[in-house]
Design a protein around this motif. Structure first.
Motif, PDB file in Angstrom:
ATOM      1  N   PRO A 343       0.787  -1.074  -0.160  1.00  7.39           N
ATOM      2  CA  PRO A 343      -0.154  -0.127   0.095  1.00  7.39           C
ATOM      3  C   PRO A 343       0.503   1.068  -0.240  1.00  7.39           C
ATOM      4  N   LYS A 344       1.965   1.497  -0.188  1.00  7.81           N
ATOM      5  CA  LYS A 344       3.577   2.422  -0.148  1.00  7.81           C
ATOM      6  C   LYS A 344       2.905   3.408  -1.049  1.00  7.81           C
ATOM      7  N   PRO A 345       3.163   2.889  -1.923  1.00 10.45           N
ATOM      8  CA  PRO A 345       2.541   3.846  -3.567  1.00 10.45           C
ATOM      9  C   PRO A 345       1.738   4.271  -3.075  1.00 10.45           C
ATOM     10  N   ILE A 346       0.358   3.576  -2.713  1.00 11.27           N
ATOM     11  CA  ILE A 346      -0.583   4.561  -2.838  1.00 11.27           C
ATOM     12  C   ILE A 346      -0.908   5.955  -1.911  1.00 11.27           C
ATOM     13  N   MET A 347      -0.217   4.898  -0.433  1.00 10.50           N
ATOM     14  CA  MET A 347      -0.206   6.300   0.678  1.00 10.50           C
ATOM     15  C   MET A 347       1.097   7.417   0.233  1.00 10.50           C
ATOM     16  N   ASN A 348       1.570   7.262  -0.952  1.00 11.35           N
ATOM     17  CA  ASN A 348       3.041   8.256  -0.999  1.00 11.35           C
ATOM     18  C   ASN A 348       2.165   9.113  -2.091  1.00 11.35           C
ATOM     19  N   LEU A 349       1.096   9.089  -2.705  1.00  5.99           N
ATOM     20  CA  LEU A 349       0.352  10.112  -2.667  1.00  5.99           C
ATOM     21  C   LEU A 349      -0.555  10.829  -3.301  1.00  5.99           C
ATOM     22  N   LYS A 350      -0.193  10.878  -1.742  1.00  3.83           N
ATOM     23  CA  LYS A 350      -0.592  12.813  -0.126  1.00  3.83           C
ATOM     24  C   LYS A 350      -0.300  13.565  -0.333  1.00  3.83           C
ATOM     25  N   ARG A 351       0.704  13.563  -1.217  1.00  2.20           N
ATOM     26  CA  ARG A 351       1.377  14.835  -1.369  1.00  2.20           C
ATOM     27  C   ARG A 351       0.520  15.837  -3.050  1.00  2.20           C
ATOM     28  N   VAL A 352       0.057  15.088  -3.742  1.00  2.00           N
ATOM     29  CA  VAL A 352      -0.424  15.028  -4.370  1.00  2.00           C
ATOM     30  C   VAL A 352      -2.010  14.577  -5.050  1.00  2.00           C
ATOM     31  N   ALA A 353      -2.689  14.930  -3.336  1.00  2.00           N
ATOM     32  CA  ALA A 353      -4.098  14.515  -3.361  1.00  2.00           C
ATOM     33  C   ALA A 353      -5.092  15.305  -4.335  1.00  2.00           C
ATOM     34  N   LYS A 354      -4.550  16.651  -3.952  1.00  2.00           N
ATOM     35  CA  LYS A 354      -5.125  17.507  -4.255  1.00  2.00           C
ATOM     36  C   LYS A 354      -5.273  17.705  -6.161  1.00  2.00           C
ATOM     37  N   ASN A 355      -4.495  17.012  -6.244  1.00  2.00           N
ATOM     38  CA  ASN A 355      -4.084  17.653  -7.922  1.00  2.00           C
ATOM     39  C   ASN A 355      -4.763  16.340  -9.125  1.00  2.00           C
ATOM     40  N   ILE A 356      -4.914  15.073  -7.740  1.00  2.00           N
ATOM     41  CA  ILE A 356      -5.747  14.053  -8.506  1.00  2.00           C
ATOM     42  C   ILE A 356      -6.891  14.046  -9.261  1.00  2.00           C
ATOM     43  N   ILE A 357      -7.430  14.220 -10.209  1.00  2.00           N
ATOM     44  CA  ILE A 357      -9.101  14.087 -10.847  1.00  2.00           C
ATOM     45  C   ILE A 357     -10.165  12.803 -11.240  1.00  2.00           C
ATOM     46  N   GLU A 358      -8.780  11.857 -12.524  1.00  2.00           N
ATOM     47  CA  GLU A 358      -8.560  10.880 -11.964  1.00  2.00           C
ATOM     48  C   GLU A 358      -8.538   9.923 -11.215  1.00  2.00           C
ATOM     49  N   LEU A 359      -8.755   8.419 -10.972  1.00  2.00           N
ATOM     50  CA  LEU A 359      -7.863   7.399  -9.992  1.00  2.00           C
ATOM     51  C   LEU A 359      -8.342   6.183  -9.836  1.00  2.00           C
ATOM     52  N   ASP A 360      -7.826   5.114 -10.036  1.00  2.00           N
ATOM     53  CA  ASP A 360      -8.065   4.250 -11.091  1.00  2.00           C
ATOM     54  C   ASP A 360      -7.594   2.513  -9.558  1.00  2.00           C
ATOM     55  N   LEU A 361      -8.202   2.631  -8.828  1.00  2.00           N
ATOM     56  CA  LEU A 361      -8.197   2.107  -7.157  1.00  2.00           C
ATOM     57  C   LEU A 361      -8.626   0.365  -8.122  1.00  2.00           C
ATOM     58  N   SER A 362      -9.070  -0.249  -9.191  1.00  2.00           N
ATOM     59  CA  SER A 362     -10.194  -1.323  -9.399  1.00  2.00           C
ATOM     60  C   SER A 362      -9.151  -2.274  -8.940  1.00  2.00           C
ATOM     61  N   GLY A 363      -9.587  -3.737  -8.680  1.00  2.00           N
ATOM     62  CA  GLY A 363      -8.705  -5.183  -8.568  1.00  2.00           C
ATOM     63  C   GLY A 363      -8.053  -5.431  -7.345  1.00  2.00           C
ATOM     64  N   LEU A 364      -7.592  -4.127  -6.514  1.00  2.23           N
ATOM     65  CA  LEU A 364      -6.919  -4.016  -5.201  1.00  2.23           C
ATOM     66  C   LEU A 364      -7.227  -4.422  -4.045  1.00  2.23           C
ATOM     67  N   PRO A 365      -6.455  -5.120  -3.457  1.00  6.97           N
ATOM     68  CA  PRO A 365      -7.308  -5.463  -1.919  1.00  6.97           C
ATOM     69  C   PRO A 365      -6.710  -4.244  -1.005  1.00  6.97           C
ATOM     70  N   ILE A 366      -7.703  -3.075  -1.348  1.00  3.33           N
ATOM     71  CA  ILE A 366      -7.210  -1.973  -0.575  1.00  3.33           C
ATOM     72  C   ILE A 366      -8.285  -1.844   0.818  1.00  3.33           C
ATOM     73  N   GLY A 367      -8.141  -0.952   1.763  1.00  2.00           N
ATOM     74  CA  GLY A 367      -9.131  -1.053   2.786  1.00  2.00           C
ATOM     75  C   GLY A 367      -8.951   0.234   3.244  1.00  2.00           C
ATOM     76  N   GLN A 368      -9.358   0.319   4.458  1.00  2.00           N
ATOM     77  CA  GLN A 368      -9.540   1.409   5.104  1.00  2.00           C
ATOM     78  C   GLN A 368      -8.665   2.948   4.915  1.00  2.00           C
ATOM     79  N   ASP A 369      -7.254   1.663   5.077  1.00  2.00           N
ATOM     80  CA  ASP A 369      -5.810   2.961   5.203  1.00  2.00           C
ATOM     81  C   ASP A 369      -5.605   4.484   3.449  1.00  2.00           C
ATOM     82  N   GLU A 370      -5.778   2.341   3.000  1.00  2.00           N
ATOM     83  CA  GLU A 370      -5.381   3.145   1.568  1.00  2.00           C
ATOM     84  C   GLU A 370      -6.869   4.608   0.793  1.00  2.00           C
ATOM     85  N   MET A 371      -7.763   3.976   1.770  1.00  2.00           N
ATOM     86  CA  MET A 371      -9.351   5.196   1.665  1.00  2.00           C
ATOM     87  C   MET A 371      -8.923   6.214   2.010  1.00  2.00           C
ATOM     88  N   THR A 372      -8.175   6.346   3.028  1.00  4.45           N
ATOM     89  CA  THR A 372      -7.659   7.970   3.833  1.00  4.45           C
ATOM     90  C   THR A 372      -7.458   8.708   2.636  1.00  4.45           C
TER      91      THR A 372
END
Length: 474
Positions: A343-372
């Motif tokens: 999950p670390k690469p996903i969590m690292n995206l927080k530094r550009v979170a305000k710039n993300i307009i489209e996000l594809d997380l389909s098929g990943l075993p994500i949970g509450q942490d990644e949803m933050t």
């Protein structure tokens, strides 16, 4: 004063064309042109640049004290007279001449006649006199003004306006369909050829009364019957058809603009109806709202700046980041399932979170942490969470994504509890959720509360197969 001309044929042609041009201007209301002669006028835009260049060259030589070659002046004058006459022929095709066309025609004729006067003076060796210099200076002004008015006739009165002056006002929240939507489309794509100064086909499109009046080709608008309206018929003609509008070389209407005109006519072509007076299920509502959405590049202009080096550092073989437009800071992020999920690469995206307009997380075993990370993407418009183990508990925080318009969440264990979240997403337009535990009753309630929402729950097999095929590629 001595007459020294060696080209009497040129003298006769200059005299004849000058007299003919004056005759045309004076007796214009009484002149009817044969069709072939009218056709010759259509060459005017092609030939007008030739005499301008020649005359300006001759004027430059004359004003700088150099001798003007007789051949240069002769050809320049004759071509100017021919151009002015052809412009008169072309102008006769316009039944009602506006102020712009009137001044363009007379100023162009002035250029030709002053050039003819200069030619006459040169033939009696008076071309070096001070009054000849005055004629040359006057011609510069006439050329500039004739060109200016000609440009406005062809391209509209705001042709030379600064870009900031041409910006259209923002569409009101509750627009009048004709005044704020239809009129805007016509002004942008049609009025340049159908205005008081350039009334092609005897049709004015500057107000509703003139639209109903129509032109020489028939009924421009037939309220309630778009298929009988000449405006709609011409919009659907092939590009190579000479009756197609706008003609080749002009910016065509897009599909959304044509659909708006069709539905507006089908509903009676009202001049006073507002958006909120239409039924929510009326297709014109969705078409108008789509037009009201600001230009994406403008909408994303206030996003934080993101360096290319930052995007490169965040990317990997299983995480791609792309800018949605050239030089834009709006980002599209696709994350793929690696052999060993981290999950670390996903969590690292927080530094550009305000710039993300489209996000594809389909098929990943994500949970509450990644949803933050998802909840931190306040500008998110497109989100794919399909084939994930997310439950109602994780989904409820999507309510904070006020810009979300597209959501894929099929084949997840969500239930009827998530319906309240979907209802509270104000900009949600498309929702894909087959393979969930949401009941038909809950879906019916969602459709009733949000009739403009496209809900796909797997009934359309073709649509489902398309997304399944797309996901298999991923």
């Amino acid at each position: 004063m001595t007459y020294t001309s060696k080209n009497r044929w040129a003298d006769y042609w200059v005299l004849a064309l000058s007299v003919f041009l004056v005759f045309c201007l004076v007796f214009e209301p009484y002149i009817e042109l044969p069709s072939l002669v009218s056709w010759l006028g259509r060459w005017h835009p092609l030939v007008l640049h030739f005499p301008i260049v020649l005359l300006l060259m001759a004027i430059f030589l004359g004003l700088t004290g150099k001798k003007v070659p007789n051949l240069l002046l002769t050809v320049g004058v004759l071509s100017a007279l021919v151009t002015a006459v052809s412009g008169f022929f072309l102008g006769k095709e316009t039944p009602v001449k506006g102020e712009l066309l009137f001044w363009h025609q007379w100023l162009g004729a002035g250029v030709a006649l002053f050039a003819a006067l200069w030619y006459a003076l040169s033939q009696v060796q008076l071309d070096q006199k001070i009054y000849t210099k005055g004629i040359q200076v006057i011609m510069i002004g006439l050329v500039a003004l004739a060109g200016h008015y000609g440009g406005m006739v062809t391209h509209g009165e705001d042709f030379l306006a600064l870009p900031m002056e041409k910006q259209q006002e923002k569409i009101p929240e509750n627009p009048i369909i004709y005044k704020d939507i239809v009129s805007r489309i016509l002004d942008d794509k049609c009025v340049s050829c159908h205005n008081p100064n350039k009334q092609k086909g005897e049709l004015l499109m500057t107000n509703l009364a003139e639209l109903f009046k129509g032109g020489k080709s028939g009924n421009t608008l037939v309220p309630g019957e778009p298929e009988q309206s000449e405006l709609i018929r011409r919009l659907h003609l092939p590009m190579e058809d000479e009756e197609r509008m706008p003609p080749e070389g002009k910016t065509p209407l897009n599909d959304n603009e044509i659909a708006i005109l069709e539905r507006w006519i089908a509903l009676g072509a009202s001049g006073s109806q507002r958006l909120d007076e239409l039924d929510k299920n009326e297709s014109l509502v969705a078409l108008v709202k789509e037009m009201m959405v600001p230009d994406p590049v403008e909408k994303w202009s206030k996003l934080p700046t993101v360096a290319d080096s930052t995007l490169k550092n965040l990317s990997s073989d299983y995480l791609t980041i792309e800018r949605l437009a050239s030089n834009s800071d709006a980002l599209s992020v696709d994350i793929y399932l690696a052999p060993e999920y981290d999950p670390k690469p996903i969590m690292n995206l927080k530094r550009v979170a305000k710039n993300i307009i489209e996000l594809d997380l389909s098929g990943l075993p994500i949970g509450q942490d990644e949803m933050t990370l998802v909840f931190a993407c306040h500008n998110l418009e497109w989100l794919e969470l399909d084939k994930t183990p997310l439950t109602d508990r994780e989904i409820e925080n999507l309510i904070n994504l006020k810009n979300l318009s597209f959501l894929k969440i099929y084949e997840t264990p969500i239930t009827d509890l998530s319906i309240s979240t979907f209802k509270d997403l104000p900009n949600l337009k498309s929702l894909y959720l087959w393979g969930t535990d949401i009941s038909d009753r809950a879906l019916a309630g969602l459709r009733k509360s949000n009739p403009g929402l496209l809900i796909n729950n797997g009934i359309n097999g073709d649509t489902k197969a398309f997304f399944l095929a797309t996901d298999s590629i991923k």
